[in-house]
Design an enzyme around this catalytic site. Sequence first.
Site, mmCIF file in Angstrom:
data_model
loop_
_atom_site.group_PDB
_atom_site.id
_atom_site.type_symbol
_atom_site.label_atom_id
_atom_site.label_comp_id
_atom_site.label_asym_id
_atom_site.label_seq_id
_atom_site.Cartn_x
_atom_site.Cartn_y
_atom_site.Cartn_z
ATOM 1 N N GLU A 613 37.564 38.299 49.384
ATOM 2 C CA GLU A 613 37.998 37.595 50.591
ATOM 3 C C GLU A 613 37.250 37.968 51.868
ATOM 4 O O GLU A 613 37.848 38.435 52.846
ATOM 5 C CB GLU A 613 39.509 37.783 50.791
ATOM 6 N N GLU A 733 41.799 33.574 43.088
ATOM 7 C CA GLU A 733 43.215 33.736 43.407
ATOM 8 C C GLU A 733 43.806 32.376 43.751
ATOM 9 O O GLU A 733 43.209 31.603 44.515
ATOM 10 C CB GLU A 733 43.425 34.682 44.595
#
Length: 951
Positions: A613, A733
């Site tokens: 991320e 995710e």
Amino acid sequence: MATTTDLAEVTFVVNAWGQAAGGIWPTFTVRLDGVDIGTATAATANQSRYSFTAKVAPDQAHKLQVIYTNDGTVNGVGRDLYVKSIEVAGKTMTPTASGVTYDRFELDGKDVIAGQEGMWWDGALNFGLPATWFPAPVSTTPPPPPAPVTTSTTITVNASADMAKGVGAHFKLMVDGKVIGEATATTTAKAYSFTTNLTAEQAHKVQIQYDNDYYANGEGRNLYVKSVAINGKSFDVTGSGASFDRGALDGKDVLAGTGNLYWNGTLTLDAGKDYFPATTTPPSPPAGTKPVTITVDASADMAKGVGAHFKLMVDGTVIGDATATTGAKTYSFTANLTPDQAHKVQIQYDNDYYANGEGRNLYVKGVTIGGKSFDVTGTGASFDRGALDGKDVLAGTGNLYWDGTLVLNAGKEYFPGSTTPPPAPTPPMVSVNDLSLTEPGTTIVKGGIADGYLHTEGNQIVDSSGKAVKLTGVNWFGGEGYAFVPNGLWADSYQGHMDKMMAQGFNLIRLPYSDAMLDNGRSPNGGIDYSLNPDLRGLTSLQIFDKIIEYADKIGMKIMLDHHRSGDGASANENGLWYTDQYPESVMIKNWQMLAERYADNPSVVAADLHNEPHGAATWGDGNRATDWAAAAERIGNAIQSVNPNWLLMVEGIEIYQNNWDWWGGNLMGAKNEGIDFNVDNKLVYAPHSYGPGLYQMSWFNTNDFPNNLPAKLTESFGYLYKNDTAPILIGEFGGRFDDAQERAWISKFVQYINGDLDGNGTKDIAANEQGMSWTYWSWNPNSGDTGGILMDDWKTIDQTKMNHIKPALYQGTDTEVAGRTDAVFTVSLSKAATQTVSLTYATADGTAKAGQDYLATSGTLTFAPGETAKQVKVTVLGDSVAEGTETFSLKLGGAVNAGIADDTGLVTLWNHVAGQSQAASTLMAVDSASLATDGGYDGLLLIDPLQDAA
């Protein structure tokens, strides 16, 4: 009229060259007095001599015709023959001489023009040769010409190669166009020696012809000629006497001499006659002297492909010379010296070089005189730098960084008068054992992914059997901190968790870690019930990862390691980047390389998610080293590939690109213009994150056309890479609680999209043999505050509601038959421990078993440090379902340095796999060869009990 016995044998020479068309060269026939005496093809654009012999009547005129027979034009290029002249007994006539004619087309005397060099049409050049050119032979018999003196010549080529497709660089060694021998160079530099008889005291062309150049998909094969020695005398491959004829040996694409052969072609060395002295009988030793052997153990830093040249002198007289290369080697010299008297042994280094950071140096590692070692750094040694003039004398040293002379003042004890020489030290002998084993057969992979590593083809992930597969897994967090171990081990064993994952149909675990987890043997900070996990007691966090990965390999689960953050904690790095002040990029790369090496031999670890991320300050493709995630991903991925080229490399997106906002790690819009390019191809997978409205109310969740607007939004963010067949997508995710209608609408449309319905119309937009996007659901753990997990809060019960939402996207594999594998393990042994480093090369060789079908070819170098006596070489044996009978291949040893070879071949006998036998039954058990009196000469035998199941 002349009789047969009156005829004289005469040689006619046509000096000609040609121009090819359509790959075909001009052909001509030579006719004498109406009789054809020979045919030739002018297969070169360079003038060449073409000789023809015939018996002719002396003292008579004769007519000679050069007849061109295959004129033509291909793609506007004409095929032509050019005749410069003809020669008879030293006399020359040109086509433009008086009386020479050119009868064009048919030989009918109709289209006759004056003679000319260029034969642009079929036809004949007609030469009238006067009788004075053919005098009657003198009746006396001339003495036979003296036989040429030949010399036995040894040519040594020190070479290495860049290998491609597992094959080294093949070259032929030729002298004056004649092939003397051939060899195949590999990555390890090696001296290849060739011996032939050549005319002495005469110049020769030594030619090294490289002929199997290859380049595809970033993989290139090249040949590197590091040095050449002719009869022990070094030849500079970059000097004025060297040239490189690129491509065909035709004199057309001739470059300067070079040792770096990046294309097929011929390196030609014009060696003068001084390289080929006549062999003479050595004179008898002078009276009162004794032969003494002096050995110099030396190596070198090479420069411009040339090693360090030195002369060995005694008392100022040159005994011999040699050129040292990068590999340590012992050079021996023999001199006739007065015994019981001191002598000066001198090693004179004379070709020092330094330019552009590249230096040539000579390293003298040891010297023995008459079998007795002399310390080159001791009081009896000195180094006269530069000229041997006694002016710049330094202490003795083995490191010769400048031209100069290492002088060893050897006392008379090194030259005893006894006539009995000391026994030469016996080198250790190398041998390799034979093996016998059963092929491992084949395995049916039921609905899963074949063993071995994965690669990409377009937007598909492909397993080792060549089948397109989909990775559909789950995130199991906790290792990144604060516990430094995956959560839930207080409620169940790690095996129990992983068995449950398998039972739900997951085939991949995304396993997060942090750089902090790898600090100084970090141990878990609680979080484990050791009564449930007794084999984890006392282990570090990394060793617990080892256990999880080992069990994954056992049950067929795949692992993706995930650099989740730098320091300990939860979620992504707070600064949005892939590094922090405490854990800079260099530490991150070092840790990735450590993990890549640690798990290189475990094919259950298939992928690396380079960083979790990137967001906030992270950019894509702007060149700012501090924030450009795309450039950093390439640096990190290439560093991993330098130690382990087998993993898939997952690259997440960023948050903001050109004022377009998305989930952390979810924005891959920049990859359209700045795609990722790793050194090893077919390993890139883009891995965005994407969530639903339960985490945050993104603008696209609050439009009138939601959820039908999702396919277009997902395609804009990352899906275009899959849709355009650029690369596979793995959603690293996604997840949620699915406890309201809006979130349930999102997950339904999202699963439909990643399953291959890219326009949301209810039908898949991919071919039947293709897979949709891969994914790892967030999360297995129920303690994710935003999403919850697949497990419910008791850490044991499966949340079937969530499973029902994502089950349609699980990988539905088909049964596949794949080749089993096992290792043939050779033991290469020394008869005794060596006192100096021993090295040798090894390579597999086909018998009835073939590389690529029955086993995987391998080659390399083994090095024994002083004191070591055994090394192992593993060769992968491939199974199949075909009854082929007994097959063999072998492991060949060669190029031993500081050792002899007693047994250079290890033979492998492959017995047919027993139908229905499990691969575990092919477990190999070593048996003492002394108990096998009738083993057919095998040094060792591996027996298989077909009834024993290793499981």
